[in-house]
Design an enzyme around this catalytic site. Structure first.
Site, PDB file in Angstrom:
ATOM      1  N   LYS A   1     -16.110 -23.453 -37.394  1.00 33.68           N
ATOM      2  CA  LYS A   1     -14.723 -23.401 -36.585  1.00 33.68           C
ATOM      3  C   LYS A   1     -14.122 -22.103 -36.526  1.00 33.68           C
ATOM      4  O   LYS A   1     -13.703 -21.777 -37.533  1.00 33.68           O
ATOM      5  CB  LYS A   1     -14.098 -24.773 -36.694  1.00 33.68           C
ATOM      6  CG  LYS A   1     -13.326 -25.296 -35.866  1.00 33.68           C
ATOM      7  CD  LYS A   1     -12.534 -26.489 -36.286  1.00 33.68           C
ATOM      8  CE  LYS A   1     -11.565 -27.138 -35.295  1.00 33.68           C
ATOM      9  NZ  LYS A   1     -11.099 -28.322 -36.063  1.00 33.68           N
TER      10      LYS A   1
HETATM   11  O1  G3P Z   1      -8.573 -31.425 -33.947  1.00 31.78           O
HETATM   12  C1  G3P Z   1      -7.402 -30.684 -33.889  1.00 31.78           C
HETATM   13  C2  G3P Z   1      -6.448 -31.872 -34.389  1.00 31.78           C
HETATM   14  O2  G3P Z   1      -6.565 -31.752 -35.716  1.00 31.78           O
HETATM   15  C3  G3P Z   1      -4.971 -31.431 -33.976  1.00 31.78           C
HETATM   16  O3  G3P Z   1      -4.385 -32.527 -33.865  1.00 31.78           O
HETATM   17  O4  G3P Z   1      -2.332 -34.031 -33.684  1.00 31.78           O
HETATM   18  O5  G3P Z   1      -2.254 -31.773 -35.063  1.00 31.78           O
HETATM   19  O6  G3P Z   1      -2.261 -31.489 -32.665  1.00 31.78           O
HETATM   20  P1  G3P Z   1      -2.768 -32.477 -33.732  1.00 31.78           P
END
Ligand code: G3P
Length: 217
Positions: free
Chosen positions: A83
């Site tokens: 990634k």
């Molecule tokens: O896959 C990306 C994710 O982990 C981000 O999620 O909720 O931290 O914006 P969030």
């Protein structure tokens, strides 16, 4: 639609994996921090459990250092997807990894223009962050729609991996749009089973059943 689980919590992955709900896993530095585990150790454990791609993220910001980190991560298991962030250096590393046959997940995508570049650089997955766009009053789902249209227009093979999923509606909306993959926290995936009318109906059935005085086993 494929389901990836967005966590480095091995127990949570196992619970969903045992039900056949896990087509892959995504992690990031914040999720590694939350797990309290060593990145190499926990990623290996996840790769041993899950057959599909397991995204492990580089943390360097210059392409040559990203490449060194990504190659080390790729050695963990054959199902690693490296990634990288959607920066110019990340795209440079993406191209290098893809040319050597590695799967690459390009993350932190917030525009259709970025998604085009990731596809051109050979990404296996593009990760547009829905929730974080919604957080700043932009439309995360509109971005998924735009990328779907563009990738279909040109038959780009990069899979749209909808990320930063915060709700069950995000998942069903992504399914309607035709995102190839969603990655969501385990709690959001489990919440897909909930419906108030299911709870209400079951409660009534159990009350009526008790009145019959019968037993099945
Ligand atoms: O896959 C990306 C994710 O982990 C981000 O999620 O909720 O931290 O914006 P969030």
């Amino acid at each position: 639609m494929k389901f990836f689980v967005d966590t480095a919590d091995v127990a949570a992955i196992k619970e969903l994996n045992d039900l056949g709900m896990v087509d892959g896993v995504t992690t990031n530095p914040s999720l590694i921090l939350k797990s309290g585990r060593d990145i190499l150790e926990v990623t290996r454990e996840i790769c041993d459990m899950v057959g599909g791609p397991v995204s492990a993220e580089v943390v360097a910001t210059e392409a040559k250092d990203m490449i060194a980190e990504g190659l080390k991560l790729a050695k963990i298991a054959s199902n690693i997807a490296i990634k990288v962030p959607l920066t110019w250096d990340g795209l440079t590393a993406c191209k290098a990894f893809a040319s050597e046959g590695h799967k690459v997940n390009v993350t932190l995508c917030f525009s259709a223009a970025q998604a085009i570049l990731a596809a051109k650089a050979g990404a296996s997955f593009i990760s547009p962050f829905i929730g974080r766009l919604d957080d700043i009053n932009l439309d995360g789902l509109e971005l998924i729609e735009d990328i779907r249209t563009i990738y279909d227009n040109y038959d780009f093979k990069t899979e749209i991996l909808a990320a930063s999923i915060r709700s069950v509606n995000h998942i069903t909306d992504c399914a309607k749009i035709g995102a190839d993959v969603i990655t969501a926290p385990p709690a959001v995936i489990k919440a897909m089973a909930n419906h108030v009318l299911t709870d209400k109906g079951l409660d009534q059935f159990l009350k009526d059943w008790a009145k019959t005085g019968q037993k099945i086993v």
